[in-house]
Enzyme design. Structure first.
Site, mmCIF file in Angstrom:
data_model
loop_
_atom_site.group_PDB
_atom_site.id
_atom_site.type_symbol
_atom_site.label_atom_id
_atom_site.label_comp_id
_atom_site.label_asym_id
_atom_site.label_seq_id
_atom_site.Cartn_x
_atom_site.Cartn_y
_atom_site.Cartn_z
ATOM 1 N N GLU A 114 0.959 -1.200 -0.048
ATOM 2 C CA GLU A 114 -0.067 -0.056 -0.003
ATOM 3 C C GLU A 114 0.740 1.246 0.017
ATOM 4 O O GLU A 114 1.960 1.174 0.305
ATOM 5 C CB GLU A 114 -0.835 0.053 1.098
ATOM 6 C CG GLU A 114 -2.030 -1.145 1.251
ATOM 7 C CD GLU A 114 -2.970 -0.929 2.496
ATOM 8 O OE1 GLU A 114 -3.798 -1.724 2.413
ATOM 9 O OE2 GLU A 114 -2.634 -0.267 3.309
ATOM 10 N N CYS A 139 3.369 8.435 1.431
ATOM 11 C CA CYS A 139 4.026 7.626 2.144
ATOM 12 C C CYS A 139 4.066 6.245 1.445
ATOM 13 O O CYS A 139 2.786 5.694 1.054
ATOM 14 C CB CYS A 139 2.902 7.219 3.347
ATOM 15 S SG CYS A 139 3.372 6.101 4.672
ATOM 16 N N CYS A 148 6.116 -6.914 7.238
ATOM 17 C CA CYS A 148 7.306 -6.460 7.881
ATOM 18 C C CYS A 148 7.546 -7.271 8.762
ATOM 19 O O CYS A 148 6.699 -8.046 9.328
ATOM 20 C CB CYS A 148 6.810 -4.943 8.683
ATOM 21 S SG CYS A 148 8.511 -4.189 9.626
ATOM 22 N N CYS A 164 6.199 -5.165 15.675
ATOM 23 C CA CYS A 164 5.789 -4.266 16.775
ATOM 24 C C CYS A 164 3.998 -4.775 17.158
ATOM 25 O O CYS A 164 3.218 -4.656 15.990
ATOM 26 C CB CYS A 164 5.824 -3.102 16.341
ATOM 27 S SG CYS A 164 7.650 -2.469 16.104
ATOM 28 N N CYS A 166 1.177 -2.516 15.584
ATOM 29 C CA CYS A 166 1.202 -2.053 14.075
ATOM 30 C C CYS A 166 0.609 -3.403 13.279
ATOM 31 O O CYS A 166 0.904 -4.175 13.136
ATOM 32 C CB CYS A 166 2.606 -1.733 13.583
ATOM 33 S SG CYS A 166 2.889 -1.606 11.946
ATOM 34 N N CYS A 211 -0.632 6.080 10.129
ATOM 35 C CA CYS A 211 0.448 5.461 10.691
ATOM 36 C C CYS A 211 0.339 4.203 11.413
ATOM 37 O O CYS A 211 -0.683 4.027 12.317
ATOM 38 C CB CYS A 211 1.419 6.152 11.687
ATOM 39 S SG CYS A 211 2.039 7.755 10.976
#
Length: 394
Positions: A125, A138, A145, A149, A152, A386
């Site tokens: 994205e 962004c 990933c 975390c 997230c 975010c």
């Protein structure tokens, strides 16, 4: 909010193995490679590729002009190329890398999120945001990933694979095409008539860019190199975000490209950061801050500290005081803190801090002499803010 969807050839959607809590993944799974694209290379490399394909070297510069200056993808518009063999030439040097399969619009038309399908079915994205006089994108550096975390959405998905240099660059070029076509008009009548380019790029989408170091750095070089070698952006308009891969931060400082470094800290103490940002078990808070300060010393670029404020977890006043103390211990004028109200993600047990608590946290940082600005949460209603990017098609 509005949603538009396009259909593409049905390809399987690769699913990353769900991460074990606290487990880090540095090595991306082995997958087939996408076709070579001129954006994978500098101009000399493109000329060598053209020769390898049996084409005159100057064709590489012509195609670079179309790609980096005109944002053209349709061979029919490339009238300086010979009509006979034009489509084949474009297919060889500018193969399709991203196919947009879903588009979401928010913030009165000023924010747009695209879900892209890659050649192997992986999804990424990117988000484009229009402000008065500037446009920020962004972008993603990985599909998924591996930093795990827990607050997230991307980290909860795990790592599918690294993106190539051209796949990273193509997100920005795709955004530039949207602006050129008027699909992201936004703002007032005067702004709608302004053919803005993408002025700022933040590596804050899917993935830890410094874990895909070479491709991310080469992508930055394409962004900042003068046209037709690149997009001609200012390096000061590029922000590299990281959870704190210390050796890679030092390596970035030595590159001599004055991009802004953004350190996703989220806690000033090791006990809590070990839980929120598992990379902290490799490099502690102090080691990450030391590396960030070395980056400032090497580049003269003020570092941003990203701090997602999570209700009753990391938003205590004493943590603001401790953060200010640690930043001040390394000097004055080298850092700026961006508190970010936590954006909601699926399966998360956490939520954003209360407004009064957020304000107290900010005021205590400022009282400690730390420049502090609460981050704008653009696109949260389309899962484009975010920590929310998870590349879902449904």
């Amino acid at each position: 909010m509005s949603t538009t969807e396009s259909t593409t050839t049905d390809l399987p959607e690769p699913t990353a193995k769900r991460p074990v809590p606290g487990q880090l993944t540095f090595t991306a799974p082995r997958r087939g490679k996408p076709p070579k694209h001129l954006a994978d290379f500098d101009l000399a490399g493109r000329q060598a590729l053209a020769k390898e394909l049996g084409l005159p070297a100057f064709r590489a510069k012509q195609l670079s002009n179309h790609y980096f200056e005109r944002f053209v993808a349709d061979p029919a518009e490339m009238t300086d190329l010979p009509k006979n063999g034009r489509e084949e030439m474009v297919a060889q040097l500018m193969p399709t890398l991203l196919t947009s399969i879903k588009t979401l619009v928010a913030d009165g038309g000023n924010t747009l999120k695209q879900v892209h399908r890659l050649f192997d079915g992986a999804l990424v994205e990117s988000v484009i945001m229009r402000y008065p006089g500037r446009v920020t994108m962004c972008i993603s550096s990985q599909a998924g990933c591996g930093m795990n975390c827990p607050f997230c959405a991307t980290g909860q998905e795990g790592l599918t694979r690294n993106l190539t240099t051209a796949e990273i660059v193509e997100q920005v070029v795709a955004g530039a095409r949207l602006l050129r076509s008027g699909e992201l008009p936004g703002l007032d009548d005067d702004e709608r008539e302004t053919p803005l380019r993408v002025s700022n790029v933040v590596f804050m989408g899917m993935g830890e860019a410094l874990a895909n170091y070479r491709q991310a750095i080469d992508a930055i070089k394409r962004l900042v190199s003068p046209a037709p070698e690149g997009l001609g952006m200012s390096a000061r308009g590029v922000t590299m975000s990281t959870v704190g891969l210390v050796p890679a931060i030092d390596k970035l400082a030595a590159e001599g490209i004055p991009v802004t470094l953004a350190l996703s800290l989220h806690a000033p103490d090791d006990e809590l950061r070990n839980e929120l940002v598992p990379i902290n078990t490799r490099w502690s808070v102090d080691e990450a801050l030391d590396a960030a300060h070395r980056y400032f010393e090497a580049t003269g670029r003020r570092v941003s500290i990203e701090y997602a404020l999570i209700k009753d977890i990391n938003d205590q006043g004493w943590r603001a005081d401790l953060l200010a103390k640690k930043l001040n211990a390394r000097g004055k004028g080298w850092v700026h803190v961006n508190p970010i109200p936590l954006n909601p993600t699926p399966c998360s047990k956490w939520t954003a801090s209360r407004k009064g608590v957020e304000q107290n946290f900010v005021e205590r940082l400022r009282a400690g002499g730390i420049p502090t600005t609460v981050r704008d949460t653009r696109g949260s209603d389309i899962d484009g803010a975010c920590g929310q990017l998870a590349a879902k098609t449904a």
